[in-house]
Design an enzyme around this catalytic site. Structure first.
Site, PDB file in Angstrom:
ATOM      1  N   HIS A   5     -15.590   5.789  19.345  1.00  0.00           N
ATOM      2  CA  HIS A   5     -15.307   7.203  19.635  1.00  0.00           C
ATOM      3  C   HIS A   5     -14.159   7.736  18.776  1.00  0.00           C
ATOM      4  O   HIS A   5     -14.127   8.921  18.434  1.00  0.00           O
ATOM      5  CB  HIS A   5     -14.936   7.380  21.112  1.00  0.00           C
ATOM      6  CG  HIS A   5     -16.086   7.388  22.062  1.00  0.00           C
ATOM      7  ND1 HIS A   5     -16.717   6.227  22.451  1.00  0.00           N
ATOM      8  CD2 HIS A   5     -16.718   8.406  22.713  1.00  0.00           C
ATOM      9  CE1 HIS A   5     -17.688   6.527  23.299  1.00  0.00           C
ATOM     10  NE2 HIS A   5     -17.709   7.831  23.484  1.00  0.00           N
ATOM     11  N   GLU A  59     -16.040  12.643  24.723  1.00  0.00           N
ATOM     12  CA  GLU A  59     -17.366  12.867  25.308  1.00  0.00           C
ATOM     13  C   GLU A  59     -17.561  14.325  25.711  1.00  0.00           C
ATOM     14  O   GLU A  59     -18.663  14.861  25.642  1.00  0.00           O
ATOM     15  CB  GLU A  59     -17.554  11.970  26.532  1.00  0.00           C
ATOM     16  CG  GLU A  59     -17.830  10.520  26.228  1.00  0.00           C
ATOM     17  CD  GLU A  59     -19.232  10.266  25.690  1.00  0.00           C
ATOM     18  OE1 GLU A  59     -20.197  10.876  26.196  1.00  0.00           O
ATOM     19  OE2 GLU A  59     -19.367   9.460  24.747  1.00  0.00           O
ATOM     20  N   CYS A  97     -12.369   1.545  18.705  1.00  0.00           N
ATOM     21  CA  CYS A  97     -13.410   2.143  19.548  1.00  0.00           C
ATOM     22  C   CYS A  97     -14.168   3.122  18.681  1.00  0.00           C
ATOM     23  O   CYS A  97     -13.549   3.903  17.936  1.00  0.00           O
ATOM     24  CB  CYS A  97     -12.786   2.848  20.754  1.00  0.00           C
ATOM     25  SG  CYS A  97     -13.951   3.830  21.741  1.00  0.00           S
ATOM     26  N   ASP A 114     -24.527   2.739  22.065  1.00  0.00           N
ATOM     27  CA  ASP A 114     -23.133   2.814  22.494  1.00  0.00           C
ATOM     28  C   ASP A 114     -23.121   3.320  23.926  1.00  0.00           C
ATOM     29  O   ASP A 114     -24.145   3.791  24.448  1.00  0.00           O
ATOM     30  CB  ASP A 114     -22.351   3.751  21.580  1.00  0.00           C
ATOM     31  CG  ASP A 114     -20.863   3.830  21.930  1.00  0.00           C
ATOM     32  OD1 ASP A 114     -20.330   2.849  22.476  1.00  0.00           O
ATOM     33  OD2 ASP A 114     -20.242   4.873  21.660  1.00  0.00           O
ATOM     34  N   SER A 115     -21.953   3.266  24.545  1.00  0.00           N
ATOM     35  CA  SER A 115     -21.821   3.806  25.895  1.00  0.00           C
ATOM     36  C   SER A 115     -21.946   5.318  25.905  1.00  0.00           C
ATOM     37  O   SER A 115     -22.267   5.917  26.931  1.00  0.00           O
ATOM     38  CB  SER A 115     -20.464   3.412  26.481  1.00  0.00           C
ATOM     39  OG  SER A 115     -19.419   3.990  25.725  1.00  0.00           O
ATOM     40  N   CYS A 163     -20.447  -0.382  19.568  1.00  0.00           N
ATOM     41  CA  CYS A 163     -19.494  -0.256  20.660  1.00  0.00           C
ATOM     42  C   CYS A 163     -18.651  -1.516  20.680  1.00  0.00           C
ATOM     43  O   CYS A 163     -19.197  -2.619  20.793  1.00  0.00           O
ATOM     44  CB  CYS A 163     -20.226  -0.084  21.990  1.00  0.00           C
ATOM     45  SG  CYS A 163     -19.172  -0.089  23.448  1.00  0.00           S
TER      46      CYS A 163
END
Length: 280
Positions: free
Chosen positions: A190, A156, A188, A14-15, A77
């Protein structure tokens, strides 16, 4: 495609830390497999980047994971799936890939109001994959969208319950509720980390759809059965292209444990371990 029984190591990327939500779901269902997870935190968030750039990142990470011996890659992602999943399958035809797709179909099917909300990044909404999902499953439904600007960055940073995080969520969700949305799609990886906060805003009557369990079941179908694998407990290894200390600090909150964490560096489109050489 199902892997042969000796192939029990998978790669996930993932990012940033969002893909840990997918990692947790896979590990809960298949604790017997080895997992390598790459967080490309040097480039987080992917959602505001051009799709061509995200595609190059995805290819570089996949090359690294294959060189580490993984036999199946999970693109955890939504942005990278939209940007690169088709190309990854073409470039690496012998490697099975599992990607993310916004859970629009189950959201529409479970909606009484025929109005759903989708939370995702700009790149996800711009991708052909999202357009295809809407065309196939939501042509008779009202679909409301929000890019939740700044939410990925808050997650994050570990600010799951901060006032700024709550404000971002309220700004995204209130118009959806006012328009009658009764299902919210987390587009997403996240966003499952703030699903409790989302639920508290929308109320118990609104359904929240996290795709991670479905992804885990898809991966499970492609793996050898549990009783065909000699090892009973798999290992988890984490790599980051960002700040090693910050990720290590976040892992207990997001993953519930601290597996081995290693530093990676980008060089000419490729990933390599960051080896620190000591003076003789």
């Amino acid at each position: 495609m199902q892997l042969s029984k000796q192939h029990s190591t998978i790669g996930i990327f993932d990012s940033g830390v969002g893909g840990i939500s997918v990692l947790k779901a896979i590990n809960a269902l298949r604790p017997d497999i080895d997992i390598l997870f790459v967080a490309d935190q040097a480039h987080v968030p992917y959602g505001s980047r051009p799709l061509e750039e995200v595609r190059e990142f995805a290819i570089g990470i996949t090359n690294f994971l294959l060189n580490e011996g993984v036999k199946l890659v999970v693109v955890a992602c939504n942005t990278a799936s939209a940007a690169a999943l088709h190309e990854l399958r073409e470039i690496f035809p012998d490697t099975p890939f599992v990607g993310m797709e916004p859970a629009v179909k189950p959201a529409v099917n479970s909606s009484s109001s025929h109005t759903i909300g989708v939370l995702a990044t700009p790149a996800t909404f711009q991708g052909k994959l999202y357009a295809s999902v809407i065309e196939r499953f939501a042509h008779d439904a009202k679909v409301l969208t929000s890019t939740c600007p700044g939410l990925v960055e808050q997650i994050e940073a570990g600010n799951l319950n901060g006032s700024e995080t709550i404000s971002i969520l309220q700004s995204a969700l209130t118009p959806m509720l006012d328009a009658g949305a009764d299902s919210i799609v987390l587009g997403c990886t996240h966003y499952p980390f703030v699903s409790d906060q989302i639920q508290s805003i929308v109320g118990e009557d609104v359904k929240i759809l996290d795709p991670s369990p479905a992804i885990a079941r898809n991966v499970d179908r492609m793996l050898p059965k549990k009783n065909d694998i000699q090892q009973s407990t798999g290992s988890i290894r984490v790599f980051t292209t960002g700040n090693l200390a910050k990720l290590t600090e976040l892992l207990p909150c997001l993953l519930g444990s601290i597996p081995p964490v290693s530093q990676l560096k980008w060089h000419d489109g490729a990933l390599a371990r960051n080896v620190v050489r000591k003076n003789p």
